[in-house]
Design an enzyme around this catalytic site. Structure first.
Site, PDB file in Angstrom:
ATOM      1  N   GLU A 167       0.800  -1.222   0.000  1.00 46.41           N
ATOM      2  CA  GLU A 167       0.000   0.000   0.000  1.00 46.41           C
ATOM      3  C   GLU A 167       0.839   1.282   0.000  1.00 46.41           C
ATOM      4  O   GLU A 167       0.880   2.029   0.978  1.00 46.41           O
ATOM      5  CB  GLU A 167      -0.970  -0.004   1.191  1.00 46.41           C
ATOM      6  CG  GLU A 167      -1.919  -1.185   1.156  1.00 46.41           C
ATOM      7  CD  GLU A 167      -2.969  -1.164   2.273  1.00 46.41           C
ATOM      8  OE1 GLU A 167      -2.836  -0.362   3.214  1.00 46.41           O
ATOM      9  OE2 GLU A 167      -3.923  -1.952   2.193  1.00 46.41           O
ATOM     10  N   GLU A 352      -5.798  -8.246   0.038  1.00 46.17           N
ATOM     11  CA  GLU A 352      -6.507  -7.923   1.282  1.00 46.17           C
ATOM     12  C   GLU A 352      -7.936  -7.555   0.963  1.00 46.17           C
ATOM     13  O   GLU A 352      -8.204  -6.796   0.016  1.00 46.17           O
ATOM     14  CB  GLU A 352      -5.885  -6.720   2.012  1.00 46.17           C
ATOM     15  CG  GLU A 352      -4.593  -7.000   2.703  1.00 46.17           C
ATOM     16  CD  GLU A 352      -4.048  -5.771   3.437  1.00 46.17           C
ATOM     17  OE1 GLU A 352      -4.853  -4.924   3.897  1.00 46.17           O
ATOM     18  OE2 GLU A 352      -2.819  -5.663   3.535  1.00 46.17           O
TER      19      GLU A 352
END
Ligand code: IFM
Length: 441
Positions: A167, A352
């Site tokens: 991320e 995720e």
């Protein structure tokens, strides 16, 4: 759960994800201080000033935690290897205890038939490097590559895949512009540098690991669907700017070798000198792409503030404990959009997806029907994306365990396994049992 394993391709990987600082217990095993330790120790940054010193004590309990994955019928485990555990000062001396730990961890996965999906940076910037500016310092790219070489020389022969960065939007924008995560900066110049250097770090690690012969290298990007809050052209423009910052900056640099003009309009004057010359390095092939997806946001213009001059407004959909709207269509959107606009037939993993809920133990069990419905809806979105042509190869639920949710401390429970943070007892939730049933062969 309204799906079974047989609804997906034979080689589809079902797994769960965690990250080192969120579960391991950072005080154990000779790990060095990270910027999260000092950020949490500074009043006002983290709920109850909680940190990852003990977390879930996965460092000592990993065998039992991996048993839970195996017993659920999972095929893979997405984990991260902490930079500060392996190199406590970020550079120089290596912590042998840390390397030994990851060696044991990977072997324990293989012994249980779990494919190890490793992430190299899930946010543990060593404090000694944070002192030098962390991601705002161009040299971080080489320091990071050095670390990736050390850990890869030890466990690279046994991991199934490697992600460089988890991320990058959180690493850079959330942490240097919005200031919500360590190092908690709110500065546009620091943001521009971090947004560029995190990609340079990705590139340097890719080059280094490819040079070592390491296979199956990728990156994990997070995506939030950005939509206009009303049907005015101004709201559409605001959503487009948000989409460019959050969803396009990183993937466009990697797959096209350019940055979106909407973002350069704000960050351009603050970019490090010569940034254009780095784009050729950043634009190098991936072996796979990780997509993290949780929610959507609605946007309006806000001419009263400087660039990006937009503001989020609350949406009407049901929300998780994080206050995030539940919007499974967004996952379908990004899986198909990545395939169509950026990566073509490259393998994509949902690295995720999950939800937090204020779960409680009643009569020794946790009843979490909202999470079961959430997973089922996002699995359905994934199936639809595959039917629509996206080459999605796996899905990792976030997270195996309730854990340290960064600035929100231990309050937000994402796990399919409940953790009592007083006793550290694990209790599989109803969602864990439902997944186990869905995954049965
Ligand atoms: O807990 C985080 C994780 O570290 C990164 N992706 C989002 C999760 C939930 O906020």
């Amino acid at each position: 759960m309204h799906f079974t394993r047989s609804d997906f391709p034979d080689d589809f990987v079902f797994g769960a994800a965690t990250a080192a600082y969120q579960i391991e217990g950072h005080k154990f095993g000779g790990a060095g201080s990270t910027h999260w330790d000092t950020f949490a120790a500074t009043p006002g940054n983290v709920v109850r000033a909680e940190d990852g010193a003990l977390a879930c004590d996965h460092y000592h309990r990993y065998e039992a935690d991996l048993d839970l994955l195996q017993e659920a019928g999972m095929d893979g485990y997405r984990f991260s290897t902490s930079w500060a555990r392996v190199m406590p000062e970020g550079r120089g001396p290596v912590n042998v205890e840390g390397l030994d730990y990851y060696d044991r961890l990977v072997d324990a996965m293989l012994a249980r038939g779990l494919k190890p999906f490793q992430t190299l940076y899930h946010w543990e910037m060593p404090s000694a490097l944070a002192d030098l500016g962390g991601w705002t310092n161009r040299d971080v790219a080489d320091w990071f590559a050095d670390f990736t070489e050390v850990i890869t020389r030890r466990i690279g022969d046994r991991v199934h895949s490697v992600a460089t960065i988890n991320e990058p939007w959180c690493v850079s924008f959330l942490s240097h512009f919005l200031g919500h995560h360590a190092p908690g900066q709110r500065d546009i110049r620091a943001t521009a540098r971090a947004m560029h250097h995190v990609l340079l770090g990705h590139a340097a690690a890719m080059e280094r690991l490819r040079g070592l012969g390491q296979k199956n290298l990728g990156i994990v990007l997070n995506f939030d669907r950005a939509l206009p809050a009303d049907d005015t052209p101004a709201a559409a423009a605001a959503a487009n700017v948000q989409d460019a910052i959050f969803n396009r900056w990183f993937i466009e640099a990697i797959t096209k070798g350019s940055y979106p003009a909407e973002v350069l309009a704000g960050l351009g004057p603050h970019m490090p000198a010569g940034w254009q010359d780095d784009l050729a390095r950043i634009h190098q092939p991936l072996d796979w792409l990780g997509v993290n997806y949780y929610t959507r946001g609605l946007y309006l213009p806000d001419p009263t503030i400087p660039w990006p001059s937009i503001k989020p407004v609350p949406g009407p959909l049901p929300k998780t404990q994080m206050g995030w709207e539940i919007f499974p269509d967004g996952l379908h959107h990004f899986l198909t959009r990545m395939a169509r606009d950026y990566v073509g037939d490259l393998p994509i993993y949902v690295t995720e997806n999950g939800m937090a809920w204020p779960d409680v133990i009643e009569n020794g069990a946790v009843y979490d029907p909202d999470r079961i419905a959430f997973v089922a809806a996002h699995m359905q979105a994934t199936r639809q994306a595959i039917a629509d042509g996206a080459n999605v190869k796996g899905f990792f639920y976030w997270s195996l365990l309730d854990n340290y949710e960064w600035a929100l401390g231990y309050e937000k429970r994402f796990g399919i396994v409940h953790v009592d943070f007083e006793t550290l007892k694990r209790t599989p939730k109803a969602s864990y049992h439902a997944l186990k049933t869905a995954l049965a062969r």
